[in-house]
Write a protein that holds these residues in place. Structure first.
Motif, PDB file in Angstrom:
ATOM      1  N   GLU A  95     -11.526  -6.286 -14.162  1.00 60.24           N
ATOM      2  CA  GLU A  95     -12.207  -5.699 -13.021  1.00 60.24           C
ATOM      3  C   GLU A  95     -11.593  -4.322 -12.782  1.00 60.24           C
ATOM      4  O   GLU A  95     -10.424  -4.094 -13.070  1.00 60.24           O
ATOM      5  N   LEU A  96     -12.389  -3.409 -12.255  1.00 60.95           N
ATOM      6  CA  LEU A  96     -11.923  -2.076 -11.902  1.00 60.95           C
ATOM      7  C   LEU A  96     -11.921  -1.966 -10.385  1.00 60.95           C
ATOM      8  O   LEU A  96     -12.863  -2.432  -9.730  1.00 60.95           O
ATOM      9  N   ALA A  97     -10.877  -1.344  -9.842  1.00 63.65           N
ATOM     10  CA  ALA A  97     -10.806  -1.132  -8.394  1.00 63.65           C
ATOM     11  C   ALA A  97     -10.351   0.282  -8.101  1.00 63.65           C
ATOM     12  O   ALA A  97      -9.536   0.857  -8.833  1.00 63.65           O
ATOM     13  N   LEU A  98     -10.902   0.844  -7.028  1.00 62.86           N
ATOM     14  CA  LEU A  98     -10.394   2.078  -6.445  1.00 62.86           C
ATOM     15  C   LEU A  98      -9.754   1.682  -5.124  1.00 62.86           C
ATOM     16  O   LEU A  98     -10.378   0.982  -4.316  1.00 62.86           O
ATOM     17  N   VAL A  99      -8.513   2.128  -4.920  1.00 62.72           N
ATOM     18  CA  VAL A  99      -7.737   1.720  -3.748  1.00 62.72           C
ATOM     19  C   VAL A  99      -7.223   2.982  -3.050  1.00 62.72           C
ATOM     20  O   VAL A  99      -6.468   3.750  -3.634  1.00 62.72           O
ATOM     21  N   LYS A 100      -7.662   3.178  -1.799  1.00 60.84           N
ATOM     22  CA  LYS A 100      -7.222   4.350  -1.024  1.00 60.84           C
ATOM     23  C   LYS A 100      -6.090   3.954  -0.093  1.00 60.84           C
ATOM     24  O   LYS A 100      -6.192   3.002   0.674  1.00 60.84           O
ATOM     25  N   VAL A 101      -5.006   4.741  -0.191  1.00 66.41           N
ATOM     26  CA  VAL A 101      -3.808   4.497   0.611  1.00 66.41           C
ATOM     27  C   VAL A 101      -3.446   5.790   1.337  1.00 66.41           C
ATOM     28  O   VAL A 101      -3.381   6.848   0.717  1.00 66.41           O
ATOM     29  N   VAL A 102      -3.241   5.682   2.647  1.00 66.39           N
ATOM     30  CA  VAL A 102      -2.854   6.823   3.467  1.00 66.39           C
ATOM     31  C   VAL A 102      -1.408   6.618   3.895  1.00 66.39           C
ATOM     32  O   VAL A 102      -1.037   5.522   4.318  1.00 66.39           O
ATOM     33  N   GLY A 103      -0.614   7.673   3.753  1.00 71.72           N
ATOM     34  CA  GLY A 103       0.776   7.538   4.180  1.00 71.72           C
ATOM     35  C   GLY A 103       1.568   8.801   3.978  1.00 71.72           C
ATOM     36  O   GLY A 103       1.158   9.714   3.268  1.00 71.72           O
ATOM     37  N   LYS A 104       2.723   8.814   4.601  1.00 75.75           N
ATOM     38  CA  LYS A 104       3.658   9.948   4.515  1.00 75.75           C
ATOM     39  C   LYS A 104       5.044   9.412   4.175  1.00 75.75           C
ATOM     40  O   LYS A 104       5.331   8.236   4.350  1.00 75.75           O
ATOM     41  N   GLY A 105       5.884  10.309   3.710  1.00 78.37           N
ATOM     42  CA  GLY A 105       7.300  10.002   3.484  1.00 78.37           C
ATOM     43  C   GLY A 105       7.537   8.831   2.551  1.00 78.37           C
ATOM     44  O   GLY A 105       7.003   8.772   1.447  1.00 78.37           O
ATOM     45  N   GLU A 106       8.363   7.885   3.019  1.00 75.78           N
ATOM     46  CA  GLU A 106       8.757   6.748   2.186  1.00 75.78           C
ATOM     47  C   GLU A 106       7.576   5.870   1.770  1.00 75.78           C
ATOM     48  O   GLU A 106       7.562   5.332   0.669  1.00 75.78           O
ATOM     49  N   HIS A 107       6.591   5.720   2.638  1.00 77.36           N
ATOM     50  CA  HIS A 107       5.417   4.920   2.277  1.00 77.36           C
ATOM     51  C   HIS A 107       4.689   5.546   1.097  1.00 77.36           C
ATOM     52  O   HIS A 107       4.206   4.844   0.211  1.00 77.36           O
ATOM     53  N   ARG A 108       4.625   6.857   1.091  1.00 77.24           N
ATOM     54  CA  ARG A 108       3.967   7.585  -0.004  1.00 77.24           C
ATOM     55  C   ARG A 108       4.733   7.390  -1.321  1.00 77.24           C
ATOM     56  O   ARG A 108       4.147   7.114  -2.359  1.00 77.24           O
ATOM     57  N   VAL A 109       6.041   7.502  -1.241  1.00 82.66           N
ATOM     58  CA  VAL A 109       6.898   7.329  -2.423  1.00 82.66           C
ATOM     59  C   VAL A 109       6.768   5.892  -2.950  1.00 82.66           C
ATOM     60  O   VAL A 109       6.637   5.663  -4.157  1.00 82.66           O
ATOM     61  N   GLU A 110       6.801   4.921  -2.035  1.00 85.22           N
ATOM     62  CA  GLU A 110       6.703   3.515  -2.435  1.00 85.22           C
ATOM     63  C   GLU A 110       5.329   3.206  -3.035  1.00 85.22           C
ATOM     64  O   GLU A 110       5.210   2.454  -4.009  1.00 85.22           O
ATOM     65  N   ALA A 111       4.267   3.792  -2.486  1.00 84.97           N
ATOM     66  CA  ALA A 111       2.923   3.589  -3.038  1.00 84.97           C
ATOM     67  C   ALA A 111       2.861   4.101  -4.474  1.00 84.97           C
ATOM     68  O   ALA A 111       2.313   3.432  -5.356  1.00 84.97           O
ATOM     69  N   LEU A 147      -0.097  -5.593  -1.624  1.00 93.39           N
ATOM     70  CA  LEU A 147       1.095  -4.757  -1.450  1.00 93.39           C
ATOM     71  C   LEU A 147       0.754  -3.442  -0.765  1.00 93.39           C
ATOM     72  O   LEU A 147       1.515  -2.939   0.062  1.00 93.39           O
ATOM     73  N   MET A 148      -0.404  -2.882  -1.102  1.00 93.30           N
ATOM     74  CA  MET A 148      -0.803  -1.606  -0.501  1.00 93.30           C
ATOM     75  C   MET A 148      -1.161  -1.759   0.983  1.00 93.30           C
ATOM     76  O   MET A 148      -1.068  -0.801   1.740  1.00 93.30           O
ATOM     77  N   ARG A 149      -1.543  -2.958   1.409  1.00100.80           N
ATOM     78  CA  ARG A 149      -1.842  -3.189   2.846  1.00100.80           C
ATOM     79  C   ARG A 149      -0.645  -2.807   3.711  1.00100.80           C
ATOM     80  O   ARG A 149      -0.802  -2.261   4.796  1.00100.80           O
ATOM     81  N   GLU A 150       0.548  -3.097   3.223  1.00106.13           N
ATOM     82  CA  GLU A 150       1.767  -2.812   3.974  1.00106.13           C
ATOM     83  C   GLU A 150       2.123  -1.328   3.965  1.00106.13           C
ATOM     84  O   GLU A 150       2.957  -0.880   4.754  1.00106.13           O
ATOM     85  N   LEU A 151       1.488  -0.550   3.068  1.00106.89           N
ATOM     86  CA  LEU A 151       1.850   0.857   2.905  1.00106.89           C
ATOM     87  C   LEU A 151       0.783   1.820   3.405  1.00106.89           C
ATOM     88  O   LEU A 151       0.931   3.028   3.256  1.00106.89           O
ATOM     89  N   GLY A 152      -0.309   1.302   3.964  1.00101.59           N
ATOM     90  CA  GLY A 152      -1.325   2.197   4.500  1.00101.59           C
ATOM     91  C   GLY A 152      -2.685   2.091   3.835  1.00101.59           C
ATOM     92  O   GLY A 152      -3.451   3.057   3.831  1.00101.59           O
TER      93      GLY A 152
END
Length: 171
Positions: A95-111, A147-152
């Motif tokens: 399956e193919l997925a596109l996943v959009k994550v919004v975040g700054k700082g550590e959340h961005r690095v972790e994503a 996992l991305m739910r926790e990061l934005g």
């Protein structure tokens, strides 16, 4: 919310059909009229002359219901072949997925770190967001999305499952 019974099984069905107007509506109508659920549905033209399509349906139910679904699909005139990949044996599902994550700082690095672990490719980057492209088995995508739910996580688009039997035989 529908309660799943212990005897329910997940099945991946592949259909080879005439590429004509209304075939998808006939198939969806068959499921709707009998109260069966479609968990995933993908359709694509698969022939050089554009006269044949491949439809992949993921559904679930007790074995008797799955047999009934297969038999009813087989009776539809524009359907050439119905294959239950689950019953055929070893097969590949993707399956193919596109996943959009919004975040700054550590959340961005972790994503970005997690995306690398999951082999998700950033296909769009701004100073405040990423869109990751991820291909794989449905459970891999489910895990990544969780996992991305926790990061934005703000948005997910999924193609639905495609599948094919392993080995040299063709459907």
């Amino acid at each position: 919310m529908k309660i799943k019974h212990a005897a329910e099984e997940r099945h991946v069905l592949t259909l080879i059909v005439d590429n004509e107007a209304g075939i998808l509506a006939k198939i969806a109508g068959l499921f709707t009229a009998r109260g069966y659920n479609i968990d995933s549905l993908t359709v694509s033209d698969v022939s050089d002359n554009h006269d044949t399509s491949r439809i992949t349906i993921v559904t679930h139910g007790p074995p008797a219901i799955i047999d009934q679904i297969r038999a009813q699909l087989d009776r539809l005139v524009p359907v050439h072949k119905v294959i239950d990949l689950t019953e055929e044996g070893p097969h590949v599902e993707r399956e193919l997925a596109l996943v959009k994550v919004v975040g700054k700082g550590e959340h961005r690095v972790e994503a970005l770190r997690l995306a690398d672990v999951f082999r998700a490719k950033p296909v769009d980057t701004t100073t405040g967001s990423f869109i990751f492209e991820l291909t794989g088995a449905p459970d891999k995508i489910d895990t990544f999305v969780g996992l991305m739910r926790e990061l934005g996580l703000v948005e997910v688009a999924r193609t639905g499952i495609v599948g094919m039997t392993r080995g040299t035989a063709a459907v």
